[in-house]
Design a protein around this motif. Structure first.
Motif, PDB file in Angstrom:
ATOM      1  N   UNK A 141      16.472  15.236   4.491  1.00 42.72           N
ATOM      2  CA  UNK A 141      16.993  15.462   4.217  1.00 42.72           C
ATOM      3  C   UNK A 141      17.821  16.545   3.341  1.00 42.72           C
ATOM      4  N   UNK A 142      17.321  17.767   3.737  1.00 45.66           N
ATOM      5  CA  UNK A 142      17.866  19.220   3.854  1.00 45.66           C
ATOM      6  C   UNK A 142      18.938  19.625   4.650  1.00 45.66           C
ATOM      7  N   UNK A 143      18.656  18.445   5.975  1.00 46.84           N
ATOM      8  CA  UNK A 143      19.677  18.577   6.776  1.00 46.84           C
ATOM      9  C   UNK A 143      21.113  17.845   6.370  1.00 46.84           C
ATOM     10  N   UNK A 144      20.770  16.982   5.735  1.00 48.21           N
ATOM     11  CA  UNK A 144      21.959  15.729   5.395  1.00 48.21           C
ATOM     12  C   UNK A 144      22.514  16.255   4.747  1.00 48.21           C
ATOM     13  N   UNK A 145      21.732  16.732   3.463  1.00 47.50           N
ATOM     14  CA  UNK A 145      22.644  17.692   2.133  1.00 47.50           C
ATOM     15  C   UNK A 145      22.710  19.026   2.275  1.00 47.50           C
ATOM     16  N   UNK A 146      22.426  19.621   3.087  1.00 54.70           N
ATOM     17  CA  UNK A 146      22.782  20.952   3.741  1.00 54.70           C
ATOM     18  C   UNK A 146      23.191  21.688   4.420  1.00 54.70           C
ATOM     19  N   UNK A 147      23.600  20.740   5.527  1.00 59.01           N
ATOM     20  CA  UNK A 147      23.769  20.808   6.979  1.00 59.01           C
ATOM     21  C   UNK A 147      24.406  20.183   7.186  1.00 59.01           C
ATOM     22  N   UNK A 148      24.399  19.016   7.690  1.00 59.46           N
ATOM     23  CA  UNK A 148      25.263  18.070   8.669  1.00 59.46           C
ATOM     24  C   UNK A 148      26.615  17.526   7.119  1.00 59.46           C
ATOM     25  N   UNK A 149      26.774  17.538   6.571  1.00 57.49           N
ATOM     26  CA  UNK A 149      27.843  16.829   6.089  1.00 57.49           C
ATOM     27  C   UNK A 149      28.570  18.165   6.099  1.00 57.49           C
ATOM     28  N   UNK A 150      28.313  19.898   5.571  1.00 61.31           N
ATOM     29  CA  UNK A 150      29.445  20.295   6.412  1.00 61.31           C
ATOM     30  C   UNK A 150      29.819  19.989   8.268  1.00 61.31           C
ATOM     31  N   UNK A 151      29.375  19.633   9.063  1.00 61.35           N
ATOM     32  CA  UNK A 151      28.945  19.922  10.839  1.00 61.35           C
ATOM     33  C   UNK A 151      29.819  18.131  10.831  1.00 61.35           C
ATOM     34  N   UNK A 152      30.509  17.259   9.581  1.00 60.94           N
ATOM     35  CA  UNK A 152      30.763  16.179   9.946  1.00 60.94           C
ATOM     36  C   UNK A 152      32.477  16.007   9.719  1.00 60.94           C
ATOM     37  N   UNK A 153      32.711  17.335   9.477  1.00 58.67           N
ATOM     38  CA  UNK A 153      34.281  17.861   9.110  1.00 58.67           C
ATOM     39  C   UNK A 153      34.672  18.227   8.051  1.00 58.67           C
ATOM     40  N   UNK A 154      36.364  17.929   8.079  1.00 54.72           N
ATOM     41  CA  UNK A 154      37.298  17.573   7.173  1.00 54.72           C
ATOM     42  C   UNK A 154      36.892  16.093   6.170  1.00 54.72           C
ATOM     43  N   UNK A 155      36.400  15.150   7.568  1.00 56.43           N
ATOM     44  CA  UNK A 155      36.532  14.221   6.825  1.00 56.43           C
ATOM     45  C   UNK A 155      35.258  14.166   5.466  1.00 56.43           C
TER      46      UNK A 155
END
Length: 193
Positions: free
Chosen positions: A104-118
């Protein structure tokens, strides 16, 4: 299963695979082929459900956001009808929930940003939802203008994001009760509670 049930089953397996792989291996390291192998579906089946990995990440992210709003909303509704109680219940429950499962923490606060501009547009929309939630939770309990409250809510949500991100990235994460206590302190000071 009916064809519709099989379709939904494949989609759900894909979303579950993405939830784990995007969170634990990282969005950038997770290929469509790896997602399909984990979900036990064909690559062709992937494209029946999603156009891109980013589309799949958006689905996973939206689910996490909705779940967090539900959890915090319940905590706020169960609180005494005071600003202090709503702040304490809402934040304590959020940090307990988001840290119960590192995904949860990684999706909400880290990986969503790593997914880029899209995904930045959907991330901005979710910020609007969180801002509205904070505004509604304190409405009538504080005498500031609607615009000031909105700006303050955006800043407070940013502080929660950064605290959660610090916990997520730490080799030795701080205790969850300290995260919650820090956020509660920030919210109290911001609202003069």
């Amino acid at each position: 299963m009916t064809p519709e049930q099989r379709y939904e089953d494949r989609r759900e397996r894909l979303v579950e695979a993405a939830y784990t792989l995007f969170a634990l291996e990282g969005f950038g390291s997770t290929t469509i082929e790896r997602l399909c192998a984990t979900a036990r579906i064909s690559t062709r089946a992937f494209y029946e459900h999603f156009d891109t990995r980013e589309d799949l990440m958006e689905t996973v992210y939206r689910r996490c956001v909705q779940a967090s709003l539900t959890v915090v909303g319940t905590a706020v509704r169960q609180a005494e009808p005071t600003l202090e109680s709503r702040i304490e219940n809402g934040l304590t429950r959020y940090f307990a929930w988001v840290t119960e499962d590192i995904r949860r923490a990684r999706i909400l606060h880290l990986e969503v940003n790593r997914a880029g501009d899209a995904l930045q547009a959907v991330r901005r929309l979710m910020l609007v939802d969180f801002t509205a939630f904070v505004e509604e939770a304190v409405e009538g309990l504080h005498g500031m203008s609607r615009e000031d409250l909105r700006l303050l809510a955006v800043g407070l949500i940013g502080s929660m994001h950064e605290l959660s991100l610090a916990w997520t990235l730490a080799d030795d994460p701080p205790p969850v009760d300290r995260l919650a206590a820090t956020a509660i302190h920030i919210f109290r000071r911001a609202f003069g509670a």
